[in-house]
Design a protein around this motif. Structure first.
Motif, PDB file in Angstrom:
ATOM      1  N   CYS B 325       0.939  -1.301  -0.134  1.00  0.00           N
ATOM      2  CA  CYS B 325       0.129   0.106  -0.108  1.00  0.00           C
ATOM      3  C   CYS B 325       0.883   1.284   0.070  1.00  0.00           C
ATOM      4  O   CYS B 325       1.755   1.287   0.724  1.00  0.00           O
ATOM      5  N   GLY B 326       0.609   2.146  -1.063  1.00  0.00           N
ATOM      6  CA  GLY B 326       1.473   3.380  -1.204  1.00  0.00           C
ATOM      7  C   GLY B 326       0.883   4.575  -0.457  1.00  0.00           C
ATOM      8  O   GLY B 326       1.210   5.616  -0.410  1.00  0.00           O
ATOM      9  N   CYS B 327      -0.113   4.417   0.515  1.00  0.00           N
ATOM     10  CA  CYS B 327      -0.941   5.293   0.966  1.00  0.00           C
ATOM     11  C   CYS B 327       0.122   6.557   1.610  1.00  0.00           C
ATOM     12  O   CYS B 327       0.016   7.800   1.475  1.00  0.00           O
ATOM     13  N   VAL B 330       2.134   8.521  -0.839  1.00  0.00           N
ATOM     14  CA  VAL B 330       1.098   9.393  -1.578  1.00  0.00           C
ATOM     15  C   VAL B 330       0.782  10.664  -0.995  1.00  0.00           C
ATOM     16  O   VAL B 330       0.939  11.530  -1.042  1.00  0.00           O
ATOM     17  N   CYS B 340       1.734   4.134  -7.400  1.00  0.00           N
ATOM     18  CA  CYS B 340       1.505   2.982  -6.350  1.00  0.00           C
ATOM     19  C   CYS B 340       1.181   1.855  -7.109  1.00  0.00           C
ATOM     20  O   CYS B 340       0.351   1.502  -8.036  1.00  0.00           O
ATOM     21  N   PHE B 343      -2.243   0.719  -7.596  1.00  0.00           N
ATOM     22  CA  PHE B 343      -3.124   1.770  -8.125  1.00  0.00           C
ATOM     23  C   PHE B 343      -3.838   0.919  -9.419  1.00  0.00           C
ATOM     24  O   PHE B 343      -3.420   0.456 -10.107  1.00  0.00           O
ATOM     25  N   CYS B 347      -6.191  -2.061  -6.142  1.00  0.00           N
ATOM     26  CA  CYS B 347      -7.071  -0.965  -5.238  1.00  0.00           C
ATOM     27  C   CYS B 347      -7.761  -0.216  -6.490  1.00  0.00           C
ATOM     28  O   CYS B 347      -6.832   0.539  -7.185  1.00  0.00           O
ATOM     29  N   GLY B 354      -6.551   0.932   0.044  1.00  0.00           N
ATOM     30  CA  GLY B 354      -6.210   2.256   0.973  1.00  0.00           C
ATOM     31  C   GLY B 354      -7.539   3.171   1.125  1.00  0.00           C
ATOM     32  O   GLY B 354      -7.948   3.424   0.426  1.00  0.00           O
ATOM     33  N   LEU B 356      -7.114   6.342   0.387  1.00  0.00           N
ATOM     34  CA  LEU B 356      -7.178   7.470  -0.471  1.00  0.00           C
ATOM     35  C   LEU B 356      -8.031   6.981  -1.597  1.00  0.00           C
ATOM     36  O   LEU B 356      -8.388   7.797  -2.496  1.00  0.00           O
ATOM     37  N   MET B 357      -8.544   5.770  -1.889  1.00  0.00           N
ATOM     38  CA  MET B 357      -9.310   5.377  -3.047  1.00  0.00           C
ATOM     39  C   MET B 357     -10.872   5.454  -2.410  1.00  0.00           C
ATOM     40  O   MET B 357     -11.651   5.248  -3.471  1.00  0.00           O
ATOM     41  N   CYS B 364      -6.120   9.380  -4.819  1.00  0.00           N
ATOM     42  CA  CYS B 364      -6.255   8.345  -5.688  1.00  0.00           C
ATOM     43  C   CYS B 364      -7.731   8.297  -6.171  1.00  0.00           C
ATOM     44  O   CYS B 364      -7.536   7.830  -7.317  1.00  0.00           O
TER      45      CYS B 364
HETATM   46  S1  SF4 Z   1      -5.311   4.211  -1.972  1.00  0.00           S
HETATM   47 FE1  SF4 Z   1      -4.786   2.291  -3.087  1.00  0.00          FE
HETATM   48  S2  SF4 Z   1      -3.756   3.149  -4.791  1.00  0.00           S
HETATM   49 FE2  SF4 Z   1      -3.903   4.723  -3.407  1.00  0.00          FE
HETATM   50  S3  SF4 Z   1      -1.739   4.695  -2.363  1.00  0.00           S
HETATM   51 FE3  SF4 Z   1      -3.234   3.687  -1.139  1.00  0.00          FE
HETATM   52  S4  SF4 Z   1      -2.981   1.572  -1.778  1.00  0.00           S
HETATM   53 FE4  SF4 Z   1      -1.977   2.695  -3.382  1.00  0.00          FE
END
Ligand code: SF4
Lengths: 95, 380
Positions: B325-327, B330, B340, B343, B347, B354, B356-357, B364
């Motif tokens: 997870c790149g949250c 980001v 990410c 993405f 996700c 995450g 953010l989606m 996201c």
């Molecule tokens: S919300 Fe999903 S796409 Fe965005 S950074 Fe988190 S894991 Fe990655």
């Protein structure tokens, strides 16, 4: 949740609790006016306010209300707020 | 100029865009070496994508998306605690709809509701107070979530419940404040920011002075902005002008709604009901000093953490964020959503990994809705 939506105060419903009825794009919703209440509560009737999660947070003028509504519609946030108001009414109706 | 005609006043928008291009040139910013402006508020992030402001402005400006979406920065552990409270017998758990789909370690509130917990989406904490009045035999818990825009609403609701001596109403308090994470980001050596677009509706409550340290201690400009696309463009121009002139101050583009000293009734209610926690966990940013609020001892009876012995009241705990997870990256502007690895793969808005989606104000989700899906196709 984070963006307020403009509404117009149409009636003071419970002065002791600082509650008023607001018209939000044609939907009626009771809101708390503690944050915008001046000396005379009745002066609020007819005023445009910015409403956050059921609380009037600022008195705004009519042009500002119209422009904010348009911006919120553009973002789809106006519809979202109205849906949330409907959800709130549903939650209260549930037993 | 593919979106400009959508502006309420396209002529004015074109004028401001021309001025932005000129000042960007005067600064000497280029696509390789851009001016980096953070918009703090998730509502602004949403507007930037919706109106393609990042595309309309010249290459010398990069928008960094700030941590200003309360749903996005909610740690998984807090979602787990919501589920734990909601699944107790006799509890009616009330939440804003935005929080329903945020994933917890095991489930989201939406899944907990499907599993039988009495979870209700409400519009306002007032609805939860009303449910407490109507259901004296049940424990009604409100999930208090959000920045300074929603904090006064739960503070005033707790005061009202106290006046009515409602013993079956409590708030699971997750309110957070805007200035501390900004300080944390400014202290982060990996983070290079040249200026800020400040939140409009948060500032309506707190005024403009809580940001003074950004200009005074860190020498960065901040302009409080409204929500119309034109407001945003004007605010970006004001930030750029300060940078060009070598100035750093807090300016208020949204003075028609934001009073310099905020809203006194709201501030008094917040101060009466809440105090700063020593620290609070932010998803992706970790624990940040004095960035969250807790309910004061005087209102302890309305504190769900105390009532149920949960959360910070239960002592320290750690929850790992999901694999890949790149949250966090980001959220701190180190990575674009499309960078990410999850993405559009693990996700998406339908199956968010995450937060953010989840929220329409998350970077996201905004990328996805306004062109991110296309970006994935291009990547494939
Ligand atoms: S919300 Fe999903 S796409 Fe965005 S950074 Fe988190 S894991 Fe990655």
């Amino acid at each position: 949740m984070c963006l307020g939506i403009p509404g117009r105060i149409v009636e003071i419903t419970d002065a002791a609790r600082l509650m008023a009825m607001a018209d939000v794009s044609g939907v009626r919703r009771e809101v708390n006016v503690a944050c915008v209440a001046g000396a005379a509560l009745d002066d609020l009737v007819g005023a445009w306010v910015l409403i956050h999660v059921g609380f009037a947070m600022a008195v705004i003028d009519e042009d500002e209300a119209a422009e904010t509504l348009e911006a919120l519609r553009g973002l789809g946030e106006a519809q979202e707020a109205l849906e949330q108001i409907a959800e709130g009414a549903k939650a209260l109706a549930e037993q | 100029m593919r979106y400009v005609e959508e502006f309420r006043d396209p002529k004015a928008a074109k004028r401001v865009l021309a001025a932005i291009a000129r000042v960007t040139g005067e600064i000497g910013a280029t696509a390789e070496n851009p001016v980096r402006i953070m918009e703090i508020c998730g509502g602004h992030t949403h507007a930037i994508f919706r109106y393609g402001l990042d595309k309309l402005t010249p290459g010398g400006i990069e928008f960094i998306h700030g941590p200003g979406c309360p749903v996005c920065v909610l740690p998984m552990a807090r979602v787990d605690e919501c589920v734990e409270i909601a699944e107790r017998p006799g509890v009616i758990f009330c939440t804003f709809g935005d929080a329903m789909r945020v994933p917890g370690t095991k489930k989201s509130l939406l899944q907990a509701k499907a599993d039988g917990a009495d979870i209700r989406m409400v519009y306002s904490p007032l609805d939860a107070v009303e449910l407490a009045r109507r259901n004296p035999g049940r424990e009604v818990v409100f999930f208090g979530l959000g920045f300074e825009t929603t904090t006064p609403s739960t503070a005033l609701s707790i005061q009202q419940a106290a006046r009515e001596e409602l013993s079956n109403f409590s708030v699971f308090c997750n309110h957070i404040t805007v200035p501390p994470p900004i300080r944390a980001l400014l202290d982060d050596p990996h983070m290079v920011l040249d200026g800020f677009v400040g939140p409009g509706h948060v500032s309506m409550v707190i005024g403009t002075h809580p940001y003074d340290f950004i200009a005074e201690d860190y020498g960065k400009p901040l302009v409080v902005a409204g929500f119309e696309p034109l407001d945003l463009l004007q605010s970006v121009l004001m930030v750029l002008e300060q940078i060009r002139d070598g100035r750093a101050s807090v300016e208020n583009q949204y003075a028609r709604v934001v009073p310099e000293h905020g809203n006194p009734v709201s501030l008094a209610a917040i101060a009466d009901v809440y105090e700063a926690r020593p620290s609070f966990e932010w998803r992706g940013l970790g624990e940040i000093d004095a960035s969250g609020l807790r309910i004061r001892d005087a209102y302890k009876a309305f504190d769900a953490e105390e009532k149920f012995g949960i959360g910070y009241a239960a002592g320290p705990r750690v929850t790992e964020e999901p694999e890949g997870c790149g949250c966090g990256a980001v959220m701190t502007g180190r990575m674009k959503p499309t960078e990410c690895p999850q993405f559009g793969r693990g996700c998406t808005p339908d199956t968010p990994l995450g937060a953010l989606m989840v929220s329409s104000e998350g970077a996201c989700a905004a990328y996805w809705t306004y062109g991110g899906a296309r970006a994935v196709e291009e990547m494939a």
